[in-house]
Design an enzyme around this catalytic site. Structure first.
Site, short mmCIF file in Angstrom:
data_model
loop_
_atom_site.label_atom_id
_atom_site.label_comp_id
_atom_site.label_asym_id
_atom_site.label_seq_id
_atom_site.Cartn_x
_atom_site.Cartn_y
_atom_site.Cartn_z
N SER A 20 -26.49 62.05 -89.47
CA SER A 20 -26.47 60.65 -89.90
C SER A 20 -26.72 59.73 -88.72
O SER A 20 -27.39 58.70 -88.86
CB SER A 20 -25.13 60.31 -90.55
N ARG B 130 -23.65 73.06 -87.60
CA ARG B 130 -25.03 72.99 -87.10
C ARG B 130 -25.23 73.75 -85.80
O ARG B 130 -26.29 74.28 -85.55
CB ARG B 130 -25.40 71.52 -86.84
N LYS C 223 -13.86 52.06 -87.64
CA LYS C 223 -15.27 52.44 -87.48
C LYS C 223 -16.19 51.40 -88.12
O LYS C 223 -15.86 50.84 -89.18
CB LYS C 223 -15.48 53.80 -88.18
N HIS D 146 -26.58 67.35 -95.29
CA HIS D 146 -25.45 67.33 -96.22
C HIS D 146 -25.87 67.92 -97.58
O HIS D 146 -25.15 68.69 -98.20
CB HIS D 146 -24.95 65.90 -96.47
#
Ligand code: ADP
Length: 158
Positions: free
Chosen positions: A130, A90, A41, A17
């Site tokens: 993450s 990515r 979540k 990030h």
């Protein structure tokens, strides 16, 4: 003003990030790192901790701000009068996922287009996520190599 929102969970912020934000800084007048809140979540770090990690990480960047929001990213962008969404890519899986979101966002904002700007991850950072950081933390491994200095496990909510 050219303002970009960089939306995500940032649970926690990683060097991946950081790389995207650092490289986007010269492209925009301001970048708002916006933590999307999803009540379904479960997060490892509380919202306040995630914000604090980001605040500390970018304290030397006057044009980087941190905020949080609930609901659709485009609605948040409209509420802040922002025309750009920043995302990192990515790998091909990110591309496929991001393509459908970006196209949906375009369809939902026909009259007032919000463009999504993608930056490719720098080499050496593409494996960082993450979720991998959280996995390493949960097994007591050396997560420090993947996150900015401000992210430290002793800050986790117990
Ligand atoms: P989300 O829950 O929306 O996936 P994340 O916090 O995981 O939120 O990621 C936010 C953004 O950062 C996404 O655009 C993601 O592709 C990007 N990102 C995450 N890790 C990296 C990395 N290592 N390199 C480049 N971009 C990354």
């Amino acid at each position: 003003m050219k303002i970009a929102v960089f939306p995500g969970s940032f649970d926690p912020i990683t060097l991946g990030h950081y790389d995207i934000v650092e490289r986007a800084v010269p492209l925009f007048d301001k970048i708002i790192i916006a933590i999307g809140k999803n009540s379904q979540k479960k997060y490892m770090f509380s919202l306040e901790q995630r914000k604090e990690f980001i605040r500390k990480t970018f304290e030397k960047f006057p044009n980087v701000e941190v905020d949080d929001f609930e609901g659709l990213t485009i609605d948040y962008c409209k509420s802040r009068d922002v025309n750009f969404i920043l995302r990192g890519l990515r790998n091909p899986a990110d591309f496929e996922f991001e393509k459908s979101i970006a196209q949906t966002n375009r369809a939902l904002t026909r009259e007032n287009t919000i463009e999504t700007i993608f930056l490719l991850t720098s080499s050496g950072k593409s494996y960082i996520s993450s979720s991998i950081v959280r996995e390493i933390i949960s097994y007591g491994g050396n997560y420090e190599i993947m996150v900015p200095d401000a992210v430290r496990v002793e800050n986790i909510d117990k």
